[in-house]
Scaffold this motif. Structure first.
Motif, PDB file in Angstrom:
ATOM      1  N   LEU A  58       3.325 -54.334 -55.262  1.00  0.00           N
ATOM      2  CA  LEU A  58       2.879 -54.045 -56.603  1.00  0.00           C
ATOM      3  C   LEU A  58       3.243 -52.590 -56.826  1.00  0.00           C
ATOM      4  N   THR A  59       3.969 -52.490 -57.987  1.00  0.00           N
ATOM      5  CA  THR A  59       4.723 -51.227 -58.337  1.00  0.00           C
ATOM      6  C   THR A  59       4.632 -51.240 -59.832  1.00  0.00           C
ATOM      7  N   CYS A  60       4.324 -49.940 -60.297  1.00  0.00           N
ATOM      8  CA  CYS A  60       4.251 -49.734 -61.987  1.00  0.00           C
ATOM      9  C   CYS A  60       5.743 -49.690 -62.249  1.00  0.00           C
ATOM     10  N   ASP A  61       6.058 -50.390 -63.471  1.00  0.00           N
ATOM     11  CA  ASP A  61       7.573 -50.087 -63.792  1.00  0.00           C
ATOM     12  C   ASP A  61       7.529 -49.039 -65.050  1.00  0.00           C
ATOM     13  N   THR A  62       6.553 -48.229 -65.052  1.00  0.00           N
ATOM     14  CA  THR A  62       6.623 -47.041 -66.022  1.00  0.00           C
ATOM     15  C   THR A  62       6.614 -45.972 -65.000  1.00  0.00           C
ATOM     16  N   GLY A 183       5.851 -68.782 -59.536  1.00  0.00           N
ATOM     17  CA  GLY A 183       6.142 -67.840 -60.516  1.00  0.00           C
ATOM     18  C   GLY A 183       7.136 -66.874 -60.344  1.00  0.00           C
ATOM     19  N   GLY A 184       8.052 -66.341 -61.340  1.00  0.00           N
ATOM     20  CA  GLY A 184       9.030 -65.397 -61.205  1.00  0.00           C
ATOM     21  C   GLY A 184       8.993 -64.351 -62.131  1.00  0.00           C
ATOM     22  N   GLY A 185       7.897 -63.857 -62.764  1.00  0.00           N
ATOM     23  CA  GLY A 185       7.492 -62.771 -63.622  1.00  0.00           C
ATOM     24  C   GLY A 185       7.797 -61.518 -62.653  1.00  0.00           C
ATOM     25  N   SER A 186       7.158 -60.564 -63.263  1.00  0.00           N
ATOM     26  CA  SER A 186       7.229 -59.129 -62.749  1.00  0.00           C
ATOM     27  C   SER A 186       6.305 -59.303 -61.585  1.00  0.00           C
ATOM     28  N   THR A 187       5.279 -60.134 -61.307  1.00  0.00           N
ATOM     29  CA  THR A 187       4.408 -60.172 -60.088  1.00  0.00           C
ATOM     30  C   THR A 187       5.228 -60.858 -59.044  1.00  0.00           C
ATOM     31  N   GLY A 188       5.856 -62.128 -59.364  1.00  0.00           N
ATOM     32  CA  GLY A 188       6.405 -63.205 -58.494  1.00  0.00           C
ATOM     33  C   GLY A 188       7.447 -62.190 -57.975  1.00  0.00           C
ATOM     34  N   THR A 189       8.390 -61.549 -58.602  1.00  0.00           N
ATOM     35  CA  THR A 189       9.460 -60.839 -58.083  1.00  0.00           C
ATOM     36  C   THR A 189       9.017 -59.727 -57.075  1.00  0.00           C
ATOM     37  N   GLN A 190       7.894 -58.991 -57.724  1.00  0.00           N
ATOM     38  CA  GLN A 190       7.723 -57.891 -56.491  1.00  0.00           C
ATOM     39  C   GLN A 190       6.953 -58.484 -55.398  1.00  0.00           C
ATOM     40  N   LEU A 191       6.390 -59.693 -55.352  1.00  0.00           N
ATOM     41  CA  LEU A 191       5.833 -60.369 -54.236  1.00  0.00           C
ATOM     42  C   LEU A 191       7.006 -60.709 -53.286  1.00  0.00           C
ATOM     43  N   GLN A 206      10.554 -71.368 -58.764  1.00  0.00           N
ATOM     44  CA  GLN A 206      10.969 -70.429 -60.076  1.00  0.00           C
ATOM     45  C   GLN A 206      11.059 -71.540 -61.222  1.00  0.00           C
ATOM     46  N   ARG A 207      10.299 -71.551 -62.488  1.00  0.00           N
ATOM     47  CA  ARG A 207      10.377 -72.194 -63.391  1.00  0.00           C
ATOM     48  C   ARG A 207      11.553 -71.963 -64.522  1.00  0.00           C
ATOM     49  N   SER A 208      11.589 -70.677 -64.581  1.00  0.00           N
ATOM     50  CA  SER A 208      12.619 -69.991 -65.714  1.00  0.00           C
ATOM     51  C   SER A 208      13.152 -68.765 -64.675  1.00  0.00           C
ATOM     52  N   PRO A 209      14.516 -68.566 -64.673  1.00  0.00           N
ATOM     53  CA  PRO A 209      15.056 -67.534 -64.132  1.00  0.00           C
ATOM     54  C   PRO A 209      14.554 -66.305 -65.180  1.00  0.00           C
ATOM     55  N   CYS A 295      13.683 -61.028 -73.867  1.00  0.00           N
ATOM     56  CA  CYS A 295      12.553 -62.038 -74.599  1.00  0.00           C
ATOM     57  C   CYS A 295      11.556 -62.295 -73.766  1.00  0.00           C
ATOM     58  N   LYS A 296      11.523 -62.505 -72.473  1.00  0.00           N
ATOM     59  CA  LYS A 296      10.571 -62.814 -71.375  1.00  0.00           C
ATOM     60  C   LYS A 296      10.378 -61.115 -71.157  1.00  0.00           C
ATOM     61  N   ARG A 297       9.264 -60.488 -70.864  1.00  0.00           N
ATOM     62  CA  ARG A 297       9.285 -59.141 -70.421  1.00  0.00           C
ATOM     63  C   ARG A 297      10.292 -58.853 -69.566  1.00  0.00           C
ATOM     64  N   LEU A 298      11.041 -57.782 -69.543  1.00  0.00           N
ATOM     65  CA  LEU A 298      12.128 -57.542 -68.625  1.00  0.00           C
ATOM     66  C   LEU A 298      11.550 -57.087 -67.309  1.00  0.00           C
ATOM     67  N   THR A 345       0.989 -66.710 -61.407  1.00  0.00           N
ATOM     68  CA  THR A 345       1.384 -67.295 -62.782  1.00  0.00           C
ATOM     69  C   THR A 345       0.799 -66.862 -64.008  1.00  0.00           C
ATOM     70  N   GLY A 346       0.641 -65.476 -63.984  1.00  0.00           N
ATOM     71  CA  GLY A 346       0.677 -64.474 -65.052  1.00  0.00           C
ATOM     72  C   GLY A 346      -0.904 -64.547 -65.666  1.00  0.00           C
ATOM     73  N   PHE A 347      -1.136 -64.368 -66.782  1.00  0.00           N
ATOM     74  CA  PHE A 347      -2.608 -64.278 -67.390  1.00  0.00           C
ATOM     75  C   PHE A 347      -2.517 -64.856 -68.680  1.00  0.00           C
ATOM     76  N   ASN A 458       7.055 -67.010 -73.529  1.00  0.00           N
ATOM     77  CA  ASN A 458       6.636 -65.641 -72.955  1.00  0.00           C
ATOM     78  C   ASN A 458       4.992 -65.461 -73.339  1.00  0.00           C
ATOM     79  N   TRP A 459       4.608 -64.588 -72.610  1.00  0.00           N
ATOM     80  CA  TRP A 459       2.941 -64.449 -72.724  1.00  0.00           C
ATOM     81  C   TRP A 459       2.700 -63.417 -74.267  1.00  0.00           C
ATOM     82  N   TYR A 460       3.717 -63.124 -74.741  1.00  0.00           N
ATOM     83  CA  TYR A 460       3.240 -62.367 -76.170  1.00  0.00           C
ATOM     84  C   TYR A 460       3.302 -63.271 -77.173  1.00  0.00           C
TER      85      TYR A 460
HETATM   86  P1  NAP Z   1       4.281 -63.814 -66.297  1.00  0.00           P
HETATM   87  O1  NAP Z   1       5.201 -62.472 -66.601  1.00  0.00           O
HETATM   88  O2  NAP Z   1       3.213 -64.270 -67.306  1.00  0.00           O
HETATM   89  O3  NAP Z   1       4.890 -64.617 -65.327  1.00  0.00           O
HETATM   90  C1  NAP Z   1       4.406 -65.808 -65.016  1.00  0.00           C
HETATM   91  C2  NAP Z   1       5.234 -66.705 -64.016  1.00  0.00           C
HETATM   92  O4  NAP Z   1       4.639 -67.820 -63.655  1.00  0.00           O
HETATM   93  C3  NAP Z   1       6.650 -67.069 -64.972  1.00  0.00           C
HETATM   94  O5  NAP Z   1       7.706 -67.111 -64.227  1.00  0.00           O
HETATM   95  C4  NAP Z   1       6.038 -68.610 -65.320  1.00  0.00           C
HETATM   96  O6  NAP Z   1       7.232 -69.422 -65.443  1.00  0.00           O
HETATM   97  C5  NAP Z   1       5.407 -69.053 -64.011  1.00  0.00           C
HETATM   98  N1  NAP Z   1       4.642 -70.062 -64.373  1.00  0.00           N
HETATM   99  C6  NAP Z   1       3.558 -69.957 -65.135  1.00  0.00           C
HETATM  100  N2  NAP Z   1       2.842 -71.228 -64.964  1.00  0.00           N
HETATM  101  C7  NAP Z   1       3.398 -72.078 -64.048  1.00  0.00           C
HETATM  102  C8  NAP Z   1       3.406 -73.339 -63.744  1.00  0.00           C
HETATM  103  N3  NAP Z   1       2.300 -74.103 -64.038  1.00  0.00           N
HETATM  104  N4  NAP Z   1       4.118 -73.750 -62.781  1.00  0.00           N
HETATM  105  C9  NAP Z   1       5.334 -72.936 -62.334  1.00  0.00           C
HETATM  106  N5  NAP Z   1       5.470 -71.772 -62.736  1.00  0.00           N
HETATM  107  C10 NAP Z   1       4.559 -71.228 -63.615  1.00  0.00           C
HETATM  108  O7  NAP Z   1       3.019 -63.083 -65.157  1.00  0.00           O
HETATM  109  P2  NAP Z   1       3.197 -61.902 -64.075  1.00  0.00           P
HETATM  110  O8  NAP Z   1       4.313 -61.836 -63.349  1.00  0.00           O
HETATM  111  O9  NAP Z   1       1.874 -61.672 -63.603  1.00  0.00           O
HETATM  112  O10 NAP Z   1       3.151 -60.559 -65.164  1.00  0.00           O
HETATM  113  C11 NAP Z   1       2.447 -60.425 -66.300  1.00  0.00           C
HETATM  114  C12 NAP Z   1       2.806 -59.037 -66.927  1.00  0.00           C
HETATM  115  O11 NAP Z   1       2.020 -58.075 -66.226  1.00  0.00           O
HETATM  116  C13 NAP Z   1       4.225 -58.671 -67.110  1.00  0.00           C
HETATM  117  O12 NAP Z   1       5.027 -58.983 -67.955  1.00  0.00           O
HETATM  118  C14 NAP Z   1       3.876 -57.074 -66.969  1.00  0.00           C
HETATM  119  O13 NAP Z   1       3.692 -56.715 -68.401  1.00  0.00           O
HETATM  120  C15 NAP Z   1       2.713 -57.061 -66.347  1.00  0.00           C
HETATM  121  N6  NAP Z   1       2.957 -56.598 -64.672  1.00  0.00           N
HETATM  122  C16 NAP Z   1       3.492 -55.327 -64.530  1.00  0.00           C
HETATM  123  C17 NAP Z   1       4.099 -55.107 -63.429  1.00  0.00           C
HETATM  124  C18 NAP Z   1       4.772 -53.649 -63.235  1.00  0.00           C
HETATM  125  O14 NAP Z   1       4.542 -52.944 -63.857  1.00  0.00           O
HETATM  126  N7  NAP Z   1       5.898 -53.780 -62.558  1.00  0.00           N
HETATM  127  C19 NAP Z   1       3.944 -55.893 -62.301  1.00  0.00           C
HETATM  128  C20 NAP Z   1       3.219 -56.962 -62.532  1.00  0.00           C
HETATM  129  C21 NAP Z   1       2.738 -57.359 -63.842  1.00  0.00           C
HETATM  130  P3  NAP Z   1       7.768 -69.349 -67.056  1.00  0.00           P
HETATM  131  O15 NAP Z   1       8.538 -68.190 -67.418  1.00  0.00           O
HETATM  132  O16 NAP Z   1       8.746 -70.570 -67.083  1.00  0.00           O
HETATM  133  O17 NAP Z   1       6.734 -69.651 -68.073  1.00  0.00           O
END
Ligand code: NAP
Length: 492
Positions: A58-62, A183-191, A206-209, A295-298, A345-347, A458-460
């Motif tokens: 876990l790292t902050c991207d600011t 999941g492949g968002g910010s969290t999944g990639t950092q993991l 990874q459901r979406s790159p 479009c998805k959070r970078l 899988t995000g929030f 995206n979650w927005y």
């Molecule tokens: P996220 O960006 O919402 O990503 C969730 C991931 O889980 C996506 O890849 C999504 O795929 C996948 N997913 C969700 N439901 C699924 C399912 N049923 N089956 C398969 N895949 C599924 O969540 P996050 O990565 O926790 O990040 C959330 C936000 O937290 C970030 O956008 C950022 O704002 C913040 N954050 C920031 C940092 C940082 O500062 N570096 C670190 C962590 C989090 P799809 O894309 O296909 O929906």
């Protein structure tokens, strides 16, 4: 600054949440000389998202010196980007140093918050069974704090450990294990980054790159940190360096229009990153997004493309059929045997203060007011909910600009709205329904044009598909927060 109250009774403040925003509000109020401040925190410790999220990597991207309160710079940041653990320690230290920890009621979730129109007070019902009263309520409960748990058939049958990334299970053994990351968002990639260095196998489902923006990362040396400690002006110099902020805000104004040159530039940089860094053509195609960058959070990363190419990492792009005791079964029949499954899988980003029941004038609940989407006037106040203020509330530039800067600017705006209450010139303040409706109409029209509305999921997005975020540039936000427009408010 001295409290400017005349013979008015001191206001009683309830702050809900002891994360970054709640700590800020408590410090600011205390610095004004306010004496009736209570912070209600559902957990046993402060820190909010940084307390809940403690996954490896876990790292902050600011950048760290931008992710600091302007009044509490930190000489000890380990590098350009700070880790989650040190950010959490920073918030605890700031809360301690500024003496606000004694104001926090831990393990005290606010279950209900009801406005008494006859007395112009808010009544709070707590999970402890206690009741409390406040003249002013600050909702500082954060945005991304309700885990989105996927509905995966058979999850409960899994023989290993399975948990959400924000509910880390310390009993899970990772070293040498086979770990699935969904999941492949910010969290999944950092993991993936962190685990690629310590486990036997990582399968990233990874459901979406995602587009990956390359960024620099470098440590601050012991000498540099010592110099920051001796001379805080050096940290101010970093924060006053236009280039430092220019890098952070480089693309933010372009977010407002998905056809902007800045968005095209982001995509060019990200595409080049993919082409140059990922050498295996099959993997490169798996990782290539088919929607506009941003479009998805970078995702900002200096290492993901290196880590994902580690021999122990496999990116699975097929559809999950079910979870079985041994691991994850794909629709094509492939079984990935696993010891640990991490749900990255995000929030549920539309919850905010909920499930707390907030009831304003005439029995209007926040659930009702937030149909069809969560909203607030300039992200801070709500018509029908007097003396109630939000930090990083709905329609804030969450995801656009650094969050601490947002909260500090929102606080300055709130201060100005509080002034007539403190002076005894008014007992209640709220935006007029007309002003708020006009804001929302303008905001929605602008939000449709932002990069977040450019056609991806995206979650927005709210449930009607409109981005729920601030749709204008940084200066527009700074200007709006500089001074509330008096005619948009009703002071009673
Ligand atoms: P996220 O960006 O919402 O990503 C969730 C991931 O889980 C996506 O890849 C999504 O795929 C996948 N997913 C969700 N439901 C699924 C399912 N049923 N089956 C398969 N895949 C599924 O969540 P996050 O990565 O926790 O990040 C959330 C936000 O937290 C970030 O956008 C950022 O704002 C913040 N954050 C920031 C940092 C940082 O500062 N570096 C670190 C962590 C989090 P799809 O894309 O296909 O929906």
């Amino acid at each position: 600054m001295q409290n400017i109250q005349t013979d008015a009774k001191p206001l009683r403040y309830a702050i809900i949440g002891a994360g970054m925003s709640g700590i800020l509000a408590a410090i600011k109020l205390q610095q004004r000389g306010e004496t009736h401040i209570a912070v209600y925190e559902k957990a046993a410790a402060p820190g909010g998202t940084w307390r809940d999220n403690r996954y490896p990597g876990l790292t902050c991207d600011t950048p760290s010196h931008a992710y600091s309160y302007s009044f509490a710079l930190n000489p000890d940041w380990s590098g350009y980007y700070a880790t989650g653990a040190e950010i959490n320690a920073y918030f605890i230290k700031v809360a301690t140093d500024f003496g606000i920890v004694p104001l926090i009621h831990f393990n005290s979730e606010v279950l209900s918050c009801t406005f008494d129109e006859d007395r112009n007070v808010w009544q709070l019902g707590l999970s402890t069974g206690a009741q409390a009263e406040a003249d002013v309520v600050i909702l500082a409960s954060g945005v991304l704090h309700h885990p989105n748990l996927p509905n995966l058939p058979g999850l409960a049958s899994f023989g290993g450990k399975a948990f959400h990334s924000a509910r880390w299970d310390d009993s899970a053994v990772l070293d040498g294990a086979r770990v699935g990351i969904i999941g492949g968002g910010s969290t999944g990639t950092q993991l993936v980054n962190a685990l690629s260095r310590r486990v036997a196998r990582v399968v990233q489902f990874q459901r979406s790159p995602q587009w990956i923006m390359p960024v620099p990362q470098f440590p601050y040396s012991a000498e540099e940190r010592e110099a920051f400690r001796k001379d805080p002006a050096l940290m101010e110099a970093i924060r006053n360096d236009p280039q430092y902020w220019a890098n952070i805000y480089r693309f933010t104004d372009g977010l407002t229009d998905f056809t902007s040159p800045q968005m095209a530039e982001i995509e060019t940089i990200c595409r080049q990153n993919l082409e140059e860094k990922v050498t295996d053509p099959a993997l490169r195609e798996k990782l290539r997004p088919n929607y506009p960058a941003g479009c998805k959070r970078l995702i900002y990363s200096w290492e993901y493309y290196d880590c994902v190419q580690a021999p122990c990492v496999y990116v699975e792009t097929g559809s999950i059929d079910s979870i079985v005791p041994e691991g994850v079964r794909m629709r094509d029949g492939t079984l990935h045997p696993l010891d640990v499954i991490i749900l990255a899988t995000g929030f549920k980003a539309d919850q905010f203060i909920r499930p707390t029941t907030v009831t304003g004038r005439a029995g209007l609940t926040l659930d009702e007011f937030w149909e069809p989407r969560p909203t607030a006037h300039y992200a801070v106040t709500l018509p029908g909910f007097p003396n109630l203020f939000m930090l990083n509330g709905p329609t804030s530039p969450v995801g656009n600009f650094p969050l601490i800067d947002i909260a500090e600017r929102q606080w300055d705006y709130i201060e100005q709205l509080l002034a007539p209450l403190r002076q005894g010139a008014a007992v209640a303040v709220e935006p007029t329904p007309e002003a708020h409706a006009a804001y929302e109409t303008r905001r929605i029209a602008a939000a449709r044009k932002t990069i977040f509305g450019a056609g991806c999921t995206n979650w927005y997005l709210d449930k009607t598909g409109i981005p729920g975020t601030w749709p204008w540039g940084y200066q527009a936000f700074a200007d709006a927060m500089a001074a509330p427009v008096a005619e948009e408010f009703r002071f009673s």
